[in-house]
Scaffold this motif. Structure first.
Motif, PDB file in Angstrom:
ATOM      1  N   PHE A 103       2.647  -0.230   9.838  1.00  0.00           N
ATOM      2  CA  PHE A 103       3.837   0.055   8.697  1.00  0.00           C
ATOM      3  C   PHE A 103       3.356  -0.834   7.302  1.00  0.00           C
ATOM      4  O   PHE A 103       3.428  -2.095   8.002  1.00  0.00           O
ATOM      5  CB  PHE A 103       5.241  -0.016   9.829  1.00  0.00           C
ATOM      6  N   ASN A 104       3.704  -0.672   6.993  1.00  0.00           N
ATOM      7  CA  ASN A 104       3.186  -1.284   5.337  1.00  0.00           C
ATOM      8  C   ASN A 104       2.205  -1.999   6.274  1.00  0.00           C
ATOM      9  O   ASN A 104       2.076  -3.527   5.715  1.00  0.00           O
ATOM     10  CB  ASN A 104       4.003  -2.343   4.838  1.00  0.00           C
ATOM     11  N   THR A 125       6.184   2.945   3.152  1.00  0.00           N
ATOM     12  CA  THR A 125       5.981   3.180   1.795  1.00  0.00           C
ATOM     13  C   THR A 125       5.553   2.079   0.869  1.00  0.00           C
ATOM     14  O   THR A 125       5.680   2.555  -0.367  1.00  0.00           O
ATOM     15  CB  THR A 125       7.635   2.545   1.972  1.00  0.00           C
ATOM     16  N   ASP A 126       3.805   1.900   1.636  1.00  0.00           N
ATOM     17  CA  ASP A 126       3.226   0.973   0.542  1.00  0.00           C
ATOM     18  C   ASP A 126       2.018   1.973   0.543  1.00  0.00           C
ATOM     19  O   ASP A 126       1.065   0.937   0.130  1.00  0.00           O
ATOM     20  CB  ASP A 126       2.891  -0.165   1.330  1.00  0.00           C
TER      21      ASP A 126
HETATM   22  C1  NAG Z   1       6.850  -1.628   2.470  1.00  0.00           C
HETATM   23  O1  NAG Z   1       6.250  -1.395   1.737  1.00  0.00           O
HETATM   24  C2  NAG Z   1       6.664  -1.074   0.376  1.00  0.00           C
HETATM   25  C3  NAG Z   1       5.980  -1.388  -1.529  1.00  0.00           C
HETATM   26  O2  NAG Z   1       5.266  -2.842  -1.716  1.00  0.00           O
HETATM   27  C4  NAG Z   1       8.218  -2.721  -0.395  1.00  0.00           C
HETATM   28  O3  NAG Z   1       9.353  -1.741  -1.072  1.00  0.00           O
HETATM   29  C5  NAG Z   1       9.560  -2.153   1.045  1.00  0.00           C
HETATM   30  O4  NAG Z   1      10.343  -3.087   0.495  1.00  0.00           O
HETATM   31  C6  NAG Z   1       8.208  -3.017   1.941  1.00  0.00           C
HETATM   32  N1  NAG Z   1       9.225  -2.315   3.664  1.00  0.00           N
HETATM   33  C7  NAG Z   1       9.317  -3.390   4.581  1.00  0.00           C
HETATM   34  C8  NAG Z   1      10.343  -3.065   6.004  1.00  0.00           C
HETATM   35  O5  NAG Z   1       8.473  -3.647   4.799  1.00  0.00           O
END
Ligand code: NAG
Length: 316
Positions: A72-73, A107-108
């Motif tokens: 995850f990310n 989401t990254d």
């Molecule tokens: C995951 O990565 C995205 C893009 O860098 C970021 O906007 C998001 O807040 C991150 N989510 C978490 C839970 O770390």
């Protein structure tokens, strides 16, 4: 008020109390994990744009080992972890293997980063499956396990906190406790490090919570395992077939559920001391995580005790 009234009032209060507790249990119990159609397919170096169906756990194995990496990310940490894994698997060990990266709804752009790595290591079998929504580490590991081709499956955290070479320690122990592809689970353990620098350097709060966790684990029924949370665990295919279809928890405390299920199903579990170092950038907020953990542990225990969750493997 005579005694019969008191009795009536008492039992009403008790009944309401149980009703509320049962309601909370139903409310807090996670919904069954669903698998969407797109999640039954993977992409790889060869199939970047046209996903191919994944192998399922009920089919026979086709390789010695599947490495399941919940991600995850993880665009930042994945490259180093993967290079260590591949270095070990291609130069030091002699298992045929595949690597299954489960992008847990990141989401990254973890998926595209993973596919880039799959291209970099195009001589290795690296599969990438993308979950449509973030389900939690437990859900991601479970998904990888349900679609693994290996006779043995290693779950390993993407943070590279464990030394990949220690796989061979788990491997040898598996040969011992589960010969001839019998069910068996070998868990990496950091318990032997408890008195060393690696752990003393952790914050006081973390250590207090650790102690609390052990107390609760004893109550829940897995007190015999000294380190339940280590992100380095090896499962035989026979064990995975029994355990993962029954797993309900998608959160990070799923390890405890698996160990509890293993105990109830009489699957042998061995703890193997491994090397480990704390990695900065832990995504866990210790306090909320602890409360969530406490809730989830009680939910597991109550569901199993009340028979809402059965340990009889489904045959469908
Ligand atoms: C995951 O990565 C995205 C893009 O860098 C970021 O906007 C998001 O807040 C991150 N989510 C978490 C839970 O770390």
């Amino acid at each position: 008020m005579d005694s019969s009234h008191i009795l009536l009032a008492g039992s009403t209060v008790t009944a309401v109390g149980f009703g509320v507790l049962y309601g909370l249990l139903v409310y807090w119990s996670p919904d069954p994990l669903v698998t969407r159609e797109s999640e039954k397919k993977y992409r790889s170096h060869k199939f970047q744009t046209s996903p191919k169906p994944l192998h399922t756990l009920s089919e026979p194995s086709t390789v010695d080992l599947t490495v399941v990496i919940p991600a995850f990310n993880e665009t930042e940490r994945l490259p180093l972890m993967l290079s260590q894994a591949i270095d070990h698997l291609t130069t030091k060990a002699h298992h045929s293997f595949e690597i299954l990266i489960v992008d847990d709804g990141s989401t990254d752009r973890t998926t595209s980063a993973s596919l880039k790595l799959a291209t970099k290591y195009s001589n290795c079998d690296i599969k990438v499956v993308t979950l449509e929504k973030n389900v939690g580490k437990g859900g991601a590991v479970r998904h990888g396990m349900l679609y693994a081709s290996g006779e043995r499956m290693l779950m390993v955290d993407a943070d590279g906190a464990s030394r990949f070479d220690d796989l061979e320690l788990l491997w040898a122990e598996m040969d011992r406790i589960a010969p001839e592809n019998a069910p068996g689970v070998c868990v990496g353990s950091r318990a032997h490090l408890v008195k060393t620098d690696a752990v003393v350097k952790r914050s006081l709060l973390r250590n207090i919570l650790m102690y609390g966790l052990h107390t609760i684990l004893r109550i829940v029924g897995v007190g015999h395992i000294r380190d339940t949370q280590c992100g380095f665990k090896l499962f035989s295919r026979a064990a995975a077939r029994q355990l993962f279809p029954l797993q309900r928890l998608p959160t990070w405390i799923f390890d405890v559920e698996l160990l509890l299920l293993a105990k109830m199903l009489a699957i042998p579990v061995a703890e193997v001391p491994i090397d480990w170092h704390e990695v900065p950038g832990s995504k866990l907020n210790v306090l909320t995580a602890s409360l969530q953990m406490l809730r989830d542990l009680l939910v597991i225990r109550a569901n199993l005790v009340l028979g809402r969750w059965s340990v009889k493997p489904k045959t469908d």
